[in-house]
Design a protein around this motif. Structure first.
Motif, PDB file in Angstrom:
ATOM      1  N   THR A  58      98.806 -45.976  11.533  1.00  0.00           N
ATOM      2  CA  THR A  58     100.030 -45.195  11.587  1.00  0.00           C
ATOM      3  C   THR A  58     100.111 -44.312  10.344  1.00  0.00           C
ATOM      4  N   ARG A  59     101.000 -43.377  10.383  1.00  0.00           N
ATOM      5  CA  ARG A  59     101.138 -42.475   9.254  1.00  0.00           C
ATOM      6  C   ARG A  59     101.536 -43.239   7.990  1.00  0.00           C
ATOM      7  N   ASP A  60     102.427 -44.181   8.151  1.00  0.00           N
ATOM      8  CA  ASP A  60     102.865 -44.940   6.989  1.00  0.00           C
ATOM      9  C   ASP A  60     101.704 -45.694   6.347  1.00  0.00           C
ATOM     10  N   ASP A  61     100.782 -46.157   7.152  1.00  0.00           N
ATOM     11  CA  ASP A  61      99.628 -46.845   6.571  1.00  0.00           C
ATOM     12  C   ASP A  61      98.823 -45.917   5.673  1.00  0.00           C
ATOM     13  N   LEU A  62      98.663 -44.698   6.118  1.00  0.00           N
ATOM     14  CA  LEU A  62      97.961 -43.728   5.282  1.00  0.00           C
ATOM     15  C   LEU A  62      98.699 -43.514   3.969  1.00  0.00           C
ATOM     16  N   ILE A  63     100.010 -43.342   4.064  1.00  0.00           N
ATOM     17  CA  ILE A  63     100.801 -43.126   2.854  1.00  0.00           C
ATOM     18  C   ILE A  63     100.669 -44.316   1.914  1.00  0.00           C
ATOM     19  N   THR A  64     100.759 -45.505   2.474  1.00  0.00           N
ATOM     20  CA  THR A  64     100.628 -46.698   1.636  1.00  0.00           C
ATOM     21  C   THR A  64      99.285 -46.723   0.917  1.00  0.00           C
ATOM     22  N   ALA A  65      98.238 -46.387   1.661  1.00  0.00           N
ATOM     23  CA  ALA A  65      96.912 -46.370   1.038  1.00  0.00           C
ATOM     24  C   ALA A  65      96.858 -45.321  -0.072  1.00  0.00           C
ATOM     25  N   LEU A  66      97.449 -44.165   0.175  1.00  0.00           N
ATOM     26  CA  LEU A  66      97.449 -43.116  -0.839  1.00  0.00           C
ATOM     27  C   LEU A  66      98.175 -43.585  -2.094  1.00  0.00           C
ATOM     28  N   ILE A  67      99.330 -44.187  -1.907  1.00  0.00           N
ATOM     29  CA  ILE A  67     100.103 -44.637  -3.062  1.00  0.00           C
ATOM     30  C   ILE A  67      99.302 -45.653  -3.874  1.00  0.00           C
ATOM     31  N   ALA A  68      98.698 -46.604  -3.173  1.00  0.00           N
ATOM     32  CA  ALA A  68      97.915 -47.608  -3.894  1.00  0.00           C
ATOM     33  C   ALA A  68      96.777 -46.949  -4.662  1.00  0.00           C
ATOM     34  N   ASP A  69      96.106 -46.016  -4.021  1.00  0.00           N
ATOM     35  CA  ASP A  69      95.033 -45.300  -4.698  1.00  0.00           C
ATOM     36  C   ASP A  69      95.536 -44.617  -5.959  1.00  0.00           C
ATOM     37  N   VAL A  70      96.622 -43.901  -5.813  1.00  0.00           N
ATOM     38  CA  VAL A  70      97.119 -43.128  -6.942  1.00  0.00           C
ATOM     39  C   VAL A  70      97.495 -44.036  -8.098  1.00  0.00           C
ATOM     40  N   TYR A  71      98.158 -45.136  -7.782  1.00  0.00           N
ATOM     41  CA  TYR A  71      98.534 -46.059  -8.845  1.00  0.00           C
ATOM     42  C   TYR A  71      97.311 -46.556  -9.601  1.00  0.00           C
ATOM     43  N   SER A  72      96.288 -46.961  -8.860  1.00  0.00           N
ATOM     44  CA  SER A  72      95.159 -47.551  -9.567  1.00  0.00           C
ATOM     45  C   SER A  72      94.384 -46.488 -10.337  1.00  0.00           C
ATOM     46  N   ILE A  73      94.283 -45.301  -9.774  1.00  0.00           N
ATOM     47  CA  ILE A  73      93.603 -44.239 -10.513  1.00  0.00           C
ATOM     48  C   ILE A  73      94.360 -43.914 -11.793  1.00  0.00           C
ATOM     49  N   LEU A  74      95.683 -43.809 -11.676  1.00  0.00           N
ATOM     50  CA  LEU A  74      96.467 -43.491 -12.866  1.00  0.00           C
ATOM     51  C   LEU A  74      96.301 -44.571 -13.929  1.00  0.00           C
ATOM     52  N   ALA A  75      96.378 -45.817 -13.509  1.00  0.00           N
ATOM     53  CA  ALA A  75      96.216 -46.897 -14.485  1.00  0.00           C
ATOM     54  C   ALA A  75      94.840 -46.806 -15.152  1.00  0.00           C
ATOM     55  N   GLU A  76      93.846 -46.461 -14.345  1.00  0.00           N
ATOM     56  CA  GLU A  76      92.494 -46.336 -14.874  1.00  0.00           C
ATOM     57  C   GLU A  76      92.420 -45.200 -15.904  1.00  0.00           C
ATOM     58  N   VAL A  77      92.986 -44.081 -15.551  1.00  0.00           N
ATOM     59  CA  VAL A  77      92.959 -42.925 -16.448  1.00  0.00           C
ATOM     60  C   VAL A  77      93.649 -43.254 -17.767  1.00  0.00           C
ATOM     61  N   LEU A  78      94.817 -43.871 -17.669  1.00  0.00           N
ATOM     62  CA  LEU A  78      95.567 -44.155 -18.883  1.00  0.00           C
ATOM     63  C   LEU A  78      94.833 -45.168 -19.754  1.00  0.00           C
ATOM     64  N   ASP A  79      94.277 -46.177 -19.121  1.00  0.00           N
ATOM     65  CA  ASP A  79      93.597 -47.176 -19.938  1.00  0.00           C
ATOM     66  C   ASP A  79      92.315 -46.617 -20.547  1.00  0.00           C
ATOM     67  N   ALA A  80      91.674 -45.728 -19.803  1.00  0.00           N
ATOM     68  CA  ALA A  80      90.492 -45.091 -20.387  1.00  0.00           C
ATOM     69  C   ALA A  80      90.886 -44.275 -21.609  1.00  0.00           C
ATOM     70  N   ALA A  81      92.001 -43.582 -21.523  1.00  0.00           N
ATOM     71  CA  ALA A  81      92.463 -42.804 -22.666  1.00  0.00           C
ATOM     72  C   ALA A  81      92.795 -43.731 -23.840  1.00  0.00           C
ATOM     73  N   ARG A  82      93.396 -44.846 -23.518  1.00  0.00           N
ATOM     74  CA  ARG A  82      93.771 -45.782 -24.582  1.00  0.00           C
ATOM     75  C   ARG A  82      92.551 -46.247 -25.359  1.00  0.00           C
ATOM     76  N   THR A  83      91.496 -46.571 -24.648  1.00  0.00           N
ATOM     77  CA  THR A  83      90.337 -47.157 -25.323  1.00  0.00           C
ATOM     78  C   THR A  83      89.469 -46.117 -26.020  1.00  0.00           C
TER      79      THR A  83
END
Lengths: 250, 250
Positions: A58-83
């Motif tokens: 369903t469309r909502d499933d796609l959105i959910t997947a996108l949100i999860a992706d974005v969160y983890s990518i952002l966390a990755e980017v920020l932690d990479a910057a931190r280190t």
DNA sequence: TCGTATCCTACACGCCGTTCAAAGTTAGCA
DNA sequence: TGCTAACTTTGAACGGCGTGTAGGATACGA
């Protein structure tokens, strides 16, 4: 070569999934998170809308997947910057993370809107919380920094009288497990820092600073310097990998 | 009775326009700014969609009117909050404005999203800038406060090297006319304060603080106290018209 | 009374998500 | 190699949403 033909079918499928996500994010960056449409995605991929239902129920499933992706990518980017800075230099770490946060938001406005902007009209957040867990992770980067800076930070922050009862139990247990020595006020400080970073970025991304100031980056850098100064000044403020924080570019 | 029947027709029209706006904002508060629809408004008013075209030529015209309304109301609210404290107490004024900003955003999420959230999908901002003028006005409240506080503010703010060339010419002329003595760094400070207020509010309105903290107001109040302290502490911090800023309610 | 502003019904046109049977394509096994 | 089962895609359809337009009825104002 490892796995020359692991399963050709699965590989194609994974590529298609990736293409769906990429195009979806592109559309959201162009027209806002509310313009996401399966038909438009399929159109750009040269497919029909129904075909997408092989990949998402369903469309909502796609959105959910996108949100999860974005969160983890952002966390990755920020932690990479931190280190990029040593752990003994929390001021420098905060500076790097702050710069990375702004850069990510400006380079990926679609992702930023999806996560921090208006809720998507028909979308129902799935209960249970893979998403809320990921969200806490993003804030976790700041917790790591504050955990190091707190013992030697100059006072003034400690004035607030925070107790553990002020926090959400689920969040609290995660924090107390990962950062046993942190007092409540330090956790509150992390959230306040997050808000302080977020404010100017949100205003800039949505174009509310442009009518007044020529390069919003300068404002943001000044704010960041204030923050790092309060957190314990670092000797390497101005020669980090991100260049002079007052630089004009972008 | 004054004006018993001044022009019954015009009165009805004005009432209808007001009802349209009110319902539109109510819908946006419920479902996000992107869900604004003439049909839904008309439905709730017991009319048909076509009837609304007697009042607005197009959907974008209605949106433009709403945005202008929201900007002026917000500026009014903030300035009213400011004048609850004497001009000699810029710290108290900032505290009052900050509390009013958050309260307004939380009580009127539809308006907040319309103005500070994602751009509305099909909407083209009308060129020329009644809107951008109104936007500058909202920031003008902070300028008034900083103008009073600047001479006696403790340093540390002044460290940044802002020049007039850093600002948008149109904005600049407005500022220099209304606040001739303000240096560039003071103007930049106003914008930074705006961002600092905005950050935690945006996070809270969009539900990003709830998973972590029980009452986001406490975080915001701590941030506000920091700001007022830096701007020149006020003796009346804790007994303003908004009540104890650390109070738990809402 | 006459003009006008308002509101209605009805329609045109396009978008959306979702479903379904049928056709096409691939993978794996005999 | 050929067959079968699984997967993917199509194209059409359903029901609903939206903006905007046109013509006719109705009530108001002068």
């Amino acid at each position: 070569m490892e796995d020359p033909t692991p399963r050709r079918r699965d590989r194609l499928r994974a590529e298609t999934v990736q293409e769906i996500k990429t195009i979806a994010l592109k559309h959201m960056a162009a027209g806002g998170a509310a313009t996401l449409s399966l038909r438009a995605i399929a159109r750009e991929m040269g497919m029909t809308a129904g075909a997408l239902y092989s990949y998402y129920d369903t469309r909502d499933d796609l959105i959910t997947a996108l949100i999860a992706d974005v969160y983890s990518i952002l966390a990755e980017v920020l932690d990479a910057a931190r280190t990029t800075r040593p752990a003994e230099d929390p001021g420098g770490q905060l500076l790097a993370v702050g710069l990375a946060y702004r850069q990510w938001a400006i380079n990926n406005p679609g992702e930023f809107q999806l996560v921090y902007g208006d809720p998507i009209p028909g979308y129902q957040v799935p209960q249970g919380g893979a998403a809320s867990f990921a969200e806490r992770q993003a804030c976790g980067v700041l917790l790591k920094i504050v955990a190091v800076a707190w013992p030697r930070a100059d006072l003034g922050w400690a004035a607030d009288d925070y107790q553990w009862s002020d926090f959400e139990p689920g969040f609290l247990s995660m924090v107390r497990e990962r950062f046993p020595e942190l007092p409540p006020s330090a956790v509150a400080l992390s959230l306040r820092i997050w808000g302080r970073l977020h404010g100017l970025i949100a205003l800039e991304v949505y174009g509310h600073l442009r009518p007044q100031v020529l390069n919003p980056a300068k404002l943001y850098h000044a704010e960041l310097l204030d923050l790092t100064r309060a957190l314990g000044a670092s000797a390497t403020l101005n020669n980090g990998p991100a260049g002079d924080p007052r630089a004009r570019e972008l």
